[in-house]
Design an enzyme around this catalytic site. Structure first.
Site, mmCIF file in Angstrom:
data_model
loop_
_atom_site.group_PDB
_atom_site.id
_atom_site.type_symbol
_atom_site.label_atom_id
_atom_site.label_comp_id
_atom_site.label_asym_id
_atom_site.label_seq_id
_atom_site.Cartn_x
_atom_site.Cartn_y
_atom_site.Cartn_z
ATOM 1 N N GLU A 183 -2.855 0.185 23.070
ATOM 2 C CA GLU A 183 -4.067 0.876 22.652
ATOM 3 C C GLU A 183 -4.033 2.342 23.088
ATOM 4 O OE1 GLU A 183 -5.555 -0.822 20.623
ATOM 5 O OE2 GLU A 183 -6.456 -2.672 21.346
ATOM 6 N N HIS A 218 -2.422 2.018 17.143
ATOM 7 C CA HIS A 218 -1.635 1.248 18.114
ATOM 8 C C HIS A 218 -0.412 0.600 17.465
ATOM 9 C CE1 HIS A 218 -4.381 -2.517 17.369
ATOM 10 N NE2 HIS A 218 -3.397 -2.489 16.503
ATOM 11 N N ASP A 265 -6.509 2.392 15.080
ATOM 12 C CA ASP A 265 -6.528 3.369 16.171
ATOM 13 C C ASP A 265 -5.116 3.858 16.514
ATOM 14 O OD1 ASP A 265 -5.410 1.163 17.390
ATOM 15 O OD2 ASP A 265 -6.951 0.943 18.940
ATOM 16 N N ASP A 324 3.625 -9.363 20.420
ATOM 17 C CA ASP A 324 2.460 -9.599 21.273
ATOM 18 C C ASP A 324 1.859 -10.987 21.069
ATOM 19 O OD1 ASP A 324 1.570 -9.027 18.716
ATOM 20 O OD2 ASP A 324 0.532 -7.194 19.264
HETATM 21 P P1 PGA Z 1 -3.077 -5.598 10.306
HETATM 22 O O1 PGA Z 1 -2.921 -5.237 11.832
HETATM 23 O O2 PGA Z 1 -1.689 -5.776 9.766
HETATM 24 O O3 PGA Z 1 -3.851 -6.886 10.268
HETATM 25 O O4 PGA Z 1 -3.790 -4.456 9.645
HETATM 26 C C1 PGA Z 1 -2.005 -4.257 12.216
HETATM 27 C C2 PGA Z 1 -2.170 -3.934 13.691
HETATM 28 O O5 PGA Z 1 -3.303 -3.963 14.205
HETATM 29 O O6 PGA Z 1 -1.156 -3.632 14.337
#
Ligand code: PGA
Length: 261
Positions: free
Chosen positions: A143, A138, A136, A67
């Site tokens: 999302e 994702h 959450d 992404d």
């Molecule tokens: P993080 O993010 O590795 O900074 O915890 C993971 C994500 O949101 O996919």
């Protein structure tokens, strides 16, 4: 799903690096899917070390990231392109032309998303996709509520994600509201998925991911449908798993017969 529980973040990163390095050695022209965020930083540091100290060769590798924010230029410090250059690409012998992230500045975003999917197909598909998981649940920026059949698309970020990611920006209103993300279906098409999770803040999401139900309300749960998914979680992230003892037992059993696998 293969579930590996480690004592802490460092061991999670060691185990992840072992898997990625073994795949690169087995197939020097691997197509590797990559993720940004705090979680894979330890993995990337270990890949850089393996390049420096053991000459791990990335010259034939192709990468696709999950992404990118819409509206940030590649040299913006919070763009995912900048992150990948800083943590990995600038320190290994990969050809930058072979590293792909969605273009958050593309003019026709719909057309661009279709093109990104096509580029993955033309490269032969993703062999190994590295994933983090959001609080959450994702994957990428898929999302809650995103179709499990989604493909690369433009998405609006959820308020929780904007909140989580605001720690990297001067203020919350500087966090982009939109992103391009590979879809859940695009992720499921990778030949192997490697999901990393660390810390207690991920425990509820990880439980949903591994122990279901499969639901678009927690898009990582779609990994249950993947025939070759590995999850590496530290104890804090794994703390809410109901079948934790069983996953540990399976790992022990696997190591006993590892020579025959
Ligand atoms: P993080 O993010 O590795 O900074 O915890 C993971 C994500 O949101 O996919």
């Amino acid at each position: 799903m293969e579930i590996i529980v480690t004592t802490d973040y460092e061991e999670m990163s060691d185990r992840a690096a072992e898997i990625v390095i073994a795949e690169i050695r087995a197939k020097p022209n691997l197509v590797l899917g990559l993720a940004t965020g705090s979680t894979p930083e330890g993995l990337y540091a270990r890949l850089v070390k393996a390049h420096r100290e053991q000459g791990l060769d990335f010259s034939r590798l192709t990468t696709f990231n999950l992404d990118e924010y819409v509206g940030l230029a590649p040299d913006h410090e919070q763009s995912y392109r900048y992150f990948m250059n800083r943590h990995l690409f600038d320190h290994i012998n990969i050809r930058k032309d072979n590293t792909h992230l969605p273009d958050g500045l593309a003019r026709d975003l719909g057309r661009y998303c279709r093109r990104y999917e096509q580029m993955i197909r033309e490269a032969g598909g993703i062999d190994l996709q590295v994933l983090g998981i959001g609080r959450d649940g994702h994957l990428g920026f898929n999302e809650p509520g995103t179709s499990l059949a989604s493909r690369t698309q433009l998405v609006a970020l959820a308020p929780e994600t904007i909140e989580d990611n605001s720690r990297f920006f001067r203020s919350k209103d500087q966090v982009p509201r939109f992103a391009i993300t590979m879809g859940i279906q695009s992720i499921l098409e990778a030949r192997r998925c490697l999901l990393l999770a660390s810390g207690a803040s991920k425990a509820t999401a990880l439980k949903g991911c591994i122990e279901g139900p499969i639901t678009s309300m927690l898009t990582a749960s779609a990994l249950q449908l993947h025939p070759n998914a590995v999850v590496i979680a530290d104890e804090a992230a794994a703390s809410k798993l109901e079948r934790l003892d069983y996953y540990r037992w399976v790992q022990e059993a696997r190591s006993e017969i590892a020579h025959r696998l």
